[in-house]
Design a protein around this motif. Structure first.
Motif, PDB file in Angstrom:
ATOM      1  N   THR A  58       4.444   0.698  -4.012  1.00  0.00           N
ATOM      2  CA  THR A  58       3.828   1.690  -4.888  1.00  0.00           C
ATOM      3  C   THR A  58       2.790   1.041  -5.804  1.00  0.00           C
ATOM      4  OG1 THR A  58       5.314   1.441  -6.791  1.00  0.00           O
ATOM      5  CG2 THR A  58       6.090   2.831  -4.986  1.00  0.00           C
ATOM      6  N   ASP A  59       1.851   1.867  -6.278  1.00  0.00           N
ATOM      7  CA  ASP A  59       1.123   1.498  -7.482  1.00  0.00           C
ATOM      8  C   ASP A  59       1.804   2.249  -8.620  1.00  0.00           C
ATOM      9  OD1 ASP A  59       0.220   4.124  -7.318  1.00  0.00           O
ATOM     10  OD2 ASP A  59      -1.797   3.589  -6.660  1.00  0.00           O
ATOM     11  N   ASP A  60       1.147   2.476  -9.733  1.00  0.00           N
ATOM     12  CA  ASP A  60       1.873   3.087 -10.836  1.00  0.00           C
ATOM     13  C   ASP A  60       1.989   4.601 -10.717  1.00  0.00           C
ATOM     14  OD1 ASP A  60      -0.691   3.866 -11.365  1.00  0.00           O
ATOM     15  OD2 ASP A  60      -0.768   3.065 -13.412  1.00  0.00           O
ATOM     16  N   SER A  61       1.368   5.185  -9.670  1.00  0.00           N
ATOM     17  CA  SER A  61       1.404   6.640  -9.587  1.00  0.00           C
ATOM     18  C   SER A  61       1.771   7.198  -8.221  1.00  0.00           C
ATOM     19  CB  SER A  61       0.034   7.207  -9.989  1.00  0.00           C
ATOM     20  OG  SER A  61      -0.975   6.746  -9.091  1.00  0.00           O
ATOM     21  N   SER A  62       1.791   6.358  -7.179  1.00  0.00           N
ATOM     22  CA  SER A  62       2.039   6.907  -5.848  1.00  0.00           C
ATOM     23  C   SER A  62       2.652   5.872  -4.913  1.00  0.00           C
ATOM     24  CB  SER A  62       0.734   7.429  -5.234  1.00  0.00           C
ATOM     25  OG  SER A  62      -0.206   6.379  -5.091  1.00  0.00           O
ATOM     26  N   ILE A  63       3.249   6.388  -3.846  1.00  0.00           N
ATOM     27  CA  ILE A  63       3.782   5.543  -2.770  1.00  0.00           C
ATOM     28  C   ILE A  63       2.638   5.220  -1.826  1.00  0.00           C
ATOM     29  CG2 ILE A  63       5.422   5.398  -0.862  1.00  0.00           C
ATOM     30  CD1 ILE A  63       7.088   7.550  -2.327  1.00  0.00           C
ATOM     31  N   LEU A  64       2.396   3.936  -1.624  1.00  0.00           N
ATOM     32  CA  LEU A  64       1.279   3.490  -0.795  1.00  0.00           C
ATOM     33  C   LEU A  64       1.694   3.155   0.630  1.00  0.00           C
ATOM     34  CD1 LEU A  64      -0.422   1.088  -3.358  1.00  0.00           C
ATOM     35  CD2 LEU A  64      -0.947   3.495  -2.943  1.00  0.00           C
ATOM     36  N   GLU A  65       2.877   2.582   0.784  1.00  0.00           N
ATOM     37  CA  GLU A  65       3.335   2.157   2.105  1.00  0.00           C
ATOM     38  C   GLU A  65       4.831   2.425   2.230  1.00  0.00           C
ATOM     39  OE1 GLU A  65       2.527  -1.936   2.660  1.00  0.00           O
ATOM     40  OE2 GLU A  65       0.351  -1.725   2.643  1.00  0.00           O
ATOM     41  N   VAL A  66       5.242   2.690   3.448  1.00  0.00           N
ATOM     42  CA  VAL A  66       6.665   2.830   3.756  1.00  0.00           C
ATOM     43  C   VAL A  66       6.939   2.002   5.008  1.00  0.00           C
ATOM     44  CG1 VAL A  66       8.553   4.400   4.279  1.00  0.00           C
ATOM     45  CG2 VAL A  66       6.648   5.183   2.859  1.00  0.00           C
ATOM     46  N   THR A  67       7.871   1.078   4.918  1.00  0.00           N
ATOM     47  CA  THR A  67       8.188   0.222   6.064  1.00  0.00           C
ATOM     48  C   THR A  67       9.700   0.159   6.240  1.00  0.00           C
ATOM     49  OG1 THR A  67       6.264  -1.153   5.611  1.00  0.00           O
ATOM     50  CG2 THR A  67       7.923  -2.070   7.077  1.00  0.00           C
ATOM     51  N   ALA A  68      10.139   0.263   7.474  1.00  0.00           N
ATOM     52  CA  ALA A  68      11.574   0.137   7.751  1.00  0.00           C
ATOM     53  C   ALA A  68      11.770  -0.197   9.213  1.00  0.00           C
ATOM     54  CB  ALA A  68      12.303   1.423   7.398  1.00  0.00           C
ATOM     55  N   THR A  69      12.956  -0.647   9.541  1.00  0.00           N
ATOM     56  CA  THR A  69      13.307  -0.882  10.937  1.00  0.00           C
ATOM     57  C   THR A  69      14.647  -0.231  11.217  1.00  0.00           C
ATOM     58  OG1 THR A  69      14.292  -3.002  10.343  1.00  0.00           O
ATOM     59  CG2 THR A  69      12.030  -3.045  11.169  1.00  0.00           C
TER      60      THR A  69
END
Length: 723
Positions: A58-69
């Motif tokens: 995240t930055d201070d206002s939004s989710i930028l990336e989502v990673t999972a396996t």
């Protein structure tokens, strides 16, 4: 895989345990005026198949990336849904997502995992701290698909003072009643171990029970759903389980047996009765391994069985030897084939006369053309179960010396060697984290092959397979043997395959037995065109026995192609034949020749689980499958829809491994025996078979080798090192 805001691709999954935050800042509070503290937050949670890590940036206002396996998720259901679920989280900037139809467990896990990571980014108190959302006192029931194919697992769970106080099984979701006796001892390990550990820890982060991982994961899914559906927040129920860092040293054993399936138990019994002090190690929570899940062993001319049938089932050992070597094209080791033929029948008498095993008097033939009667089934002496035979026999052997012992849920991690490279013992880890260092003069490796290790399966057998077996057999013996410069012998023997079914067996209670069974019938129907995993025409009719024994030849999957005319005929005129599998039978039926008026609905069910692909042409099907199809037509049809049903082999074990001599000693690459290391069962079954071919066809060869090689190895180790 990773999904960037404004970009593409991601995989997110399951559960909700926040493990760490990277970036050097505390996650206790968000930055001034911001929604989040900028950084990367990682969690871990529970999917259908196992534990999955989830990361958001995240930055201070939004989710930028989502990673999972989610490597242990069912590839064609939960695994296939991961990209879409990740997109939903990123697009919604929230864990409140719609989910994916047909992947309920995965969808629920993603919601919980994403919420836990988001909470951490917002500085919300992590799980296990602060007050949990309250689940009102009461008893609740919940269901989820599990191992069984006849129904979903159903549990009754009682809460008091926002704590789980009782977990009871309503229905374990067993397969057919015929499978109940086989499956219930495995599920009992969940009831006896997982239930109390969850109650004691009040956490869903407890490890799944080895040998019963699917059932364990279903239990945790049901509990999480009950919590979420009744006012709680399952993301708060993943308090980490602290592992023990103690080291326990056990010394002065003559023989250490690693793995207590059929070959390991036979090794233990034999070593103990020949005067050795013995310690046994088993990863699963029960002994017997896959030996309790197979019908019975091969035995050549067992004395009691030959006598009981007036000698009618006597087999000429020389004829059998010649046929064996001919089938394996002389690739098998003749001295070990001869040894097995000479000794396997004696193993029956040894187990019956000295331990709690009882073999049926009638020997049976399998699908070999000779019709030789070479195998039979067995139980304990009360004819109740195989599990009792193993348990009672082990307790008898354990009592032969006060030092003798064995442990379940203890996983061997490495062979210990001295400065000269000699093996001096085994290091292992108990389920609670305790390290055990067990020292002994000899080690018998009996870990059942490598079907539980996807990388090794792909490397040596060409595919990662669906299994019916317990998958704690993870290639430990092969890996450790190679460290000792051990030689491989036919590691690429085909896996032990007696079952074909849908790629994803539909276990949901949302559909009738009849509808699920009809789709299964079609994936077994030899009346239609079949192709293999490379797009070549595939003949699934092995010696007139259908797909059950040669589905492996198609690779990880095979495909049944039904053209539009054939499809309409099923709707209007009914099935040409109704096919029910011997195992994983879902109990339904359809009368041949009866119109299947709801066939479209059944196909829609199959599409939901990625078992059915509907294409407008062969070219369209190629695009959807992702490989070329080497056909000009589908049973004469060059135009019109094609209904593709995805099938797969379900296997018990791998059948190749390390090289050994007639003493069962591991052989190095230069042919030298490692005198105090023995390799038995499926870990050395390649010596009896041919590279890249199905194992011999006489019935029970793997089980017979397990018991016989174990008996011989135990006696040899005891004679050399005991006393």
């Amino acid at each position: 895989m990773k999904l960037n805001k404004g970009g593409l691709v991601a995989r997110v999954l399951a559960g909700a345990m926040v493990l760490s935050r990277c970036g050097g800042q505390k996650a206790a509070s968000s930055s001034a005026g911001g929604k989040y503290t900028a950084g990367t937050y990682t969690g871990e949670g529970q999917g259908y198949g196992g534990t999955v890590p989830v990361t958001i940036t995240t930055d201070d206002s939004s989710i930028l990336e989502v990673t999972a396996t989610g490597d242990q998720e069912t590839p064609t259901v939960g695994g296939a849904a991961l990209d879409e679920l990740a997109s939903q989280v990123l697009d919604a900037q929230s864990a409140e997502i719609d989910g994916v139809s047909g992947a309920t467990g995965t969808s629920n896990g993603v919601r919980a995992a994403a919420q836990a990571a988001i909470d951490a980014a917002m500085g919300v108190a992590a799980f296990g701290t602060g007050e949990k959302a309250v689940v009102p006192d009461g008893t609740y029931t919940g269901k989820a698909p599990s191992f069984g194919v006849m129904g979903e697992m159903e549990l009754s769970v009682t809460f008091a003072d926002n704590k789980i106080t009782q977990i009871e099984t309503v229905n374990a979701g067993s397969a057919t009643q015929a499978d109940e006796d086989e499956y219930s001892p495995i599920y009992a390990t969940v009831e006896e171990n997982l239930y109390p550990r969850i109650i004691e820890s009040q956490s869903l982060a407890v490890d799944s029970i080895s040998g019963a991982t699917v059932s364990s994961n279903a239990v945790k899914t049901i509990l999480a759903n009950i919590i979420d559906e009744n006012g709680g927040d399952s993301s708060q129920w993943y308090t980490p389980i602290e592992k023990n860092d103690d080291v326990v040293v056990l010394e002065d054993y003559d023989v250490i047996v690693v793995g207590l399936g059929a070959s390991g138990v036979a090794s233990y019994l034999s070593a103990a009765e020949n005067g050795a002090t013995v310690f046994g190690i088993e990863t699963a929570a029960k002994i017997g391994g896959n030996g309790t899940n197979t019908a019975g062993p091969l035995g050549v001319n067992p004395e009691k069985q030959v006598a009981a049938n007036g000698g009618e089932n006597f087999v000429d050992p020389d004829e059998l030897f010649d046929a064996w070597m001919e089938y394996t094209e002389n690739d098998a080791k003749p001295e070990l084939v001869r040894l097995f033929i000479d000794e396997s029948g004696k193993t029956f008498s040894w187990l019956e006369d000295n331990y709690d095993f009882a073999f049926l008097p009638d020997m049976m033939s399998f699908y070999d053309s000779h019709g030789w009667k070479l195998w039979t089934m067995y139980y304990d002496s009360t004819m109740t179960s195989k599990d009792l035979a193993y348990i009672n026999s082990m307790e008898k052997a354990k009592a032969m010396n006060e030092k003798n012992d064995y442990m379940t849920e203890l996983t061997a991690t490495e062979l210990m060697v001295d400065d000269t490279g000699k093996v001096i013992g085994v290091k292992a880890e108990y389920y609670d984290g305790t390290t055990y260092e067990i020292y002994g003069d000899s080690v018998i490796l009996a870990t059942g092959g490598f079907i539980g290790d996807a990388e090794m399966s792909a490397k040596y057998t060409g595919s990662v397979w669906h299994t019916k077996a317990m998958t704690q057999c993870d290639g430990f013996t092969i890996r450790e043997g190679l460290k000792l410069d051990g030689a491989l012998y036919n590691p690429d023997v085909a896996p032990e395959d007696h079952i074909a079914q849908l790629d994803t067996i539909i276990r949901s209670d949302d559909y009738s037995y009849n509808d699920k069974s009809l789709l299964t019938s079609l994936v077994l129907d030899l009346n239609y065109q079949m192709i293999d995993s490379e797009g070549n025409s595939f003949d699934g009719n092995y010696n007139g026995l259908g797909l059950a024994f040669n589905a492996w030849e198609a690779g990880a999957n095979y495909y049944v192609l039904i053209n539009e005319e054939e499809y309409n005929s099923i709707k209007e005129n009914g099935l040409i034949s109704f096919n029910a599998p011997m195992f994983f039978n879902q109990g339904g039926t359809y009368e041949e020749g009866t119109p299947v008026e709801n066939l479209d609905d059944i196909m829609a069910m199959g599409e939901k689980y990625n078992d059915v692909i509907i294409a407008d042409s062969l070219e369209d099907l190629e695009d959807k499958l992702g490989f070329d199809i080497n056909l000009e037509d589908v049973h004469g049809q060059t135009e019109g829809k094609i209904y593709c049903i995805v099938g797969a082999a379900y296997v018990y074990s791998t059948c190749g491994g390390l090289d050994i001599d007639t003493n069962m000693n591991l052989l190095t690459t230069d042919g030298t025996p490692v005198e105090n290391v023995y390799v038995v069962g499926n870990d050395s079954l390649g010596v009896l078979n041919e590279s890249n071919k199905a194992y011999v066809t006489y019935g029970g060869a793997a089980q017979g080798w397990a018991l016989t090689s174990g008996r011989l190895a135990g006696a040899n180790a005891a004679a050399k090192y005991a006393g």
